[in-house]
Each structure stands twice: as structure tokens, then as C-alpha cells.
Enzyme design. Structure first.
Site, short mmCIF file in Angstrom:
data_model
loop_
_atom_site.label_atom_id
_atom_site.label_comp_id
_atom_site.label_asym_id
_atom_site.label_seq_id
_atom_site.Cartn_x
_atom_site.Cartn_y
_atom_site.Cartn_z
N ASP A 7 0.85 -1.19 0.00
CA ASP A 7 0.00 0.00 0.00
C ASP A 7 0.88 1.24 0.00
OD1 ASP A 7 -2.61 1.27 0.11
OD2 ASP A 7 -1.97 2.00 2.06
N SER A 8 0.27 2.36 -0.38
CA SER A 8 0.98 3.63 -0.35
C SER A 8 1.28 4.07 1.09
CB SER A 8 0.15 4.69 -1.06
OG SER A 8 -1.14 4.77 -0.47
N TYR A 39 -0.47 8.50 -2.83
CA TYR A 39 -0.30 8.23 -4.25
C TYR A 39 -1.46 8.86 -5.05
CZ TYR A 39 3.31 4.53 -3.64
OH TYR A 39 4.44 3.82 -3.36
N GLY A 40 -2.59 9.04 -4.37
CA GLY A 40 -3.82 9.44 -5.05
C GLY A 40 -3.82 10.82 -5.67
N CYS A 70 -3.62 -1.01 -2.40
CA CYS A 70 -3.86 0.38 -2.78
C CYS A 70 -4.66 0.45 -4.09
CB CYS A 70 -2.50 1.06 -2.95
SG CYS A 70 -2.59 2.77 -3.45
N ASN A 71 -5.79 1.10 -4.04
CA ASN A 71 -6.61 1.24 -5.25
C ASN A 71 -5.88 2.05 -6.31
OD1 ASN A 71 -9.81 0.50 -4.90
ND2 ASN A 71 -8.78 0.80 -2.96
N THR A 72 -5.17 3.08 -5.88
CA THR A 72 -4.50 3.96 -6.84
C THR A 72 -3.39 3.19 -7.57
OG1 THR A 72 -4.96 5.80 -5.34
CG2 THR A 72 -3.35 6.19 -7.07
N GLU A 150 -6.81 9.35 8.61
CA GLU A 150 -5.47 9.30 9.22
C GLU A 150 -5.42 10.13 10.50
OE1 GLU A 150 -2.20 9.49 6.54
OE2 GLU A 150 -3.00 7.77 5.43
N CYS A 180 -11.06 3.10 -2.13
CA CYS A 180 -9.85 3.62 -1.49
C CYS A 180 -9.69 2.88 -0.17
CB CYS A 180 -10.02 5.12 -1.25
SG CYS A 180 -8.71 5.84 -0.26
N THR A 181 -8.45 2.53 0.13
CA THR A 181 -8.16 1.72 1.31
C THR A 181 -8.70 2.30 2.61
OG1 THR A 181 -6.05 2.88 1.31
CG2 THR A 181 -6.06 0.62 0.47
N HIS A 182 -8.78 3.62 2.69
CA HIS A 182 -9.17 4.26 3.96
C HIS A 182 -10.67 4.22 4.22
CE1 HIS A 182 -5.17 5.78 3.37
NE2 HIS A 182 -5.18 6.45 4.50
N1 DGL Z 1 -4.08 3.76 -0.60
C1 DGL Z 1 -4.68 4.79 -1.44
C2 DGL Z 1 -5.79 4.15 -2.28
O1 DGL Z 1 -6.38 3.15 -1.93
C3 DGL Z 1 -5.19 5.96 -0.65
C4 DGL Z 1 -4.12 6.85 -0.09
C5 DGL Z 1 -3.26 7.48 -1.15
O2 DGL Z 1 -3.72 8.42 -1.84
O3 DGL Z 1 -2.15 7.02 -1.32
O4 DGL Z 1 -6.10 4.68 -3.32
#
Ligand code: DGL
Length: 251
Positions: A7-8, A39-40, A70-72, A150, A180-182
Site C-alpha cells: 500500500d501507499s 499516491y492518489g 492500494c486502489n491507486t 489518518e 480507497c483503502t481508507h
Molecule cells: N491507498 C490509497 C488508495 O487506496 C489511498 C491513499 C493514497 O492516496 O495514497 O487509493
């Protein structure tokens, strides 16, 4: 079976939690690029470059499979990772689309995808849903939820204001994809806002279903090792892991 979870930053812990609950792997290595999150908000080439650097780390760990939580990174770097990895690489987007398809009975169902700016700009969720025949898909970048989570702001007045800010023009969809993971950490606030008829699609649950149906791994395997690595302070990552994973955390 040793799996890497990439993950990011800390957000992928939501996917890790689902993997731990399903007990699919004996050994798990989590790596969060906490020095360079988010990363987003970054561009495609940067996301691919950072992801390939993470891949070098996972290769050195001799894993059998890589889960891109990470989705991104899943939206932009999955092909590059798969081409360069000596093990299978699984992203969260296809599993999320399949989980949505399994949960909705009509192709006319309304679907709202929420994710980071970069994931929404990739249009990958919408494209894959349209390929499955869904014709009522909307996508919305809701990246401000990331720093909220966060900061530990999951509800209350600031969260309510942000929900209004993003969603006041939207009717409750039949399915809301948490792209998105969050976002699983604010599932409660999202459900309260949209109402109980909106189905939430969670990447962690979707990827567990996908791995089980694709690789037929036995479940209920005892976990022997759970290791955390980060490009910034690993103790900060472990601190969040303890809070988010509860008694699933293994020091
Ligand atoms: N982990 C990122 C995602 O799932 C979210 C946080 C980021 O922007 O890196 O897209």
C-alpha cells in the site's frame, strides 16, 4: 504460502484485516510507502515508478503472491507489476467490480464509485463496470476522507460537513464502491448518511472472495508470521496497525 501486501501507506491495513480474518496465508509481509503517501494525488508515471520500487522489496522477501491493497496503485501499476513480478499480482479493482456484480441483481442499479483523484481519473472502475453491463455508474473523487481517517476523524461534525460537501447532490446509490483503502474505516458514517439500502463494497472483503474463488486456497491456516515494513517510521505504521487490527495484530 507467503503473501506480500502493498500500500501507499497505512490504508492497506483495512485490506490486511480482511486477509487476516479469512486466515488464507501463513506468512504476511506488509509494506507501506509511508514516506511518499499519498499516491492518489500523483501522476501515472510516478505511481508506476514507486510501485516498481516496492516490487523490488517484495522480490527480496521471496513472497508467493502480491496483493496490491492500494486502489491507486491497482489502477495504474498492475500491468507493470505483473510483467515484472515472478509471482501472481492481484489488485483490488477487478475483485471490487466482481463483488459489486455479485451483490446487484439488476444492471440498471445505481452505482457510485468513490476513490482518490488519481483512481477516479483512471476511470477503471467505471469502465470495468460498464463492460459488465452496468449503465448507471457515477464516479466521484473524495480524497479528503484520506487525511480525515489518518487523523482518526471517523464521525462527528467535521465528518458530517465533509459528507454534505461531497454528497449533497447525490441520491443514495444502490451500491457504493469504497474505492480507497481508507474508506472502510468510515463505512459506518457512509452507511448512516446514505441509509441502509445502499450496499457498501469493501476492497478487503472483495479480494478475499476473489483469492478464494481463483486460487482455491484452504482457509483457516494458522498465521506464523506478520511483518511490517515502511519507507518512513515503521513504528508509526505498527502503532496504527495495532489500533486498526485489534487482536488480529501480531507483534
Ligand atoms: N491507498 C490509497 C488508495 O487506496 C489511498 C491513499 C493514497 O492516496 O495514497 O487509493
Amino acid at each position: 504460502m507467503k503473501v506480500g501486501v502493498f500500500d501507499s501507506g497505512v490504508g492497506g491495513l483495512s485490506v490486511l484485516k480482511s486477509l487476516l480474518e479469512a486466515k488464507l496465508f501463513e506468512s504476511i509481509v506488509y509494506y507501506g510507502d509511508t514516506a511518499r503517501v499519498p499516491y492518489g494525488t500523483k501522476d501515472k508515471q510516478t505511481i508506476i515508478r514507486f510501485s516498481l520500487q516496492a516490487l523490488d522489496f517484495f522480490i527480496s522477501q521471496h513472497i508467493d503472491m502480491l496483493v496490491v491493497a492500494c486502489n491507486t496503485a491497482s489502477a495504474y501499476a498492475l500491468d507493470s507489476l505483473s510483467q515484472n513480478a515472478p509471482f501472481p499480482v492481484i489488485g483490488v479493482i477487478t475483485p471490487g467490480v466482481l463483488a459489486t456484480q455479485n451483490k446487484l441483481s439488476s444492471k440498471d442499479s445505481s452505482i457510485l464509485v468513490i476513490a482518490t483523484k488519481a483512481t477516479i481519473a483512471s476511470n477503471l472502475y467505471a469502465t470495468k463496470l460498464q463492460e459488465k453491463g452496468f449503465c448507471n455508474v457515477k464516479s466521484l473523487a473524495t480524497g479528503l476522507f484520506v487525511p480525515f481517517v489518518e487523523e482518526g476523524i471517523y464521525d462527528g461534525k467535521p465528518m458530517q460537513a465533509l459528507l454534505e460537501y461531497y454528497f449533497s447532490g447525490y441520491n443514495p446509490p444502490d451500491a457504493l464502491i469504497l474505492g480507497c483503502t481508507h474508506f472502510p474505516l468510515i463505512a459506518h458514517a457512509l452507511s448512516a448518511y446514505f441509509g441502509k439500502d445502499t450496499i457498501l463494497i469493501h476492497s478487503g472483503e472483495a479480494i478475499v472472495e476473489y483469492i478464494q474463488s481463483t486460487y482455491h486456497l484452504p482457509t483457516q491456516r494458522p498465521l506464523h508470521s506478520l511483518e511490517f515494513f515502511a519507507s518512513d517510521d515503521v513504528n508509526a505504521l505498527k502503532h496504527t496497525a495495532k489500533a486498526w487490527l485489534g487482536n488480529l495484530y501480531m507483534p
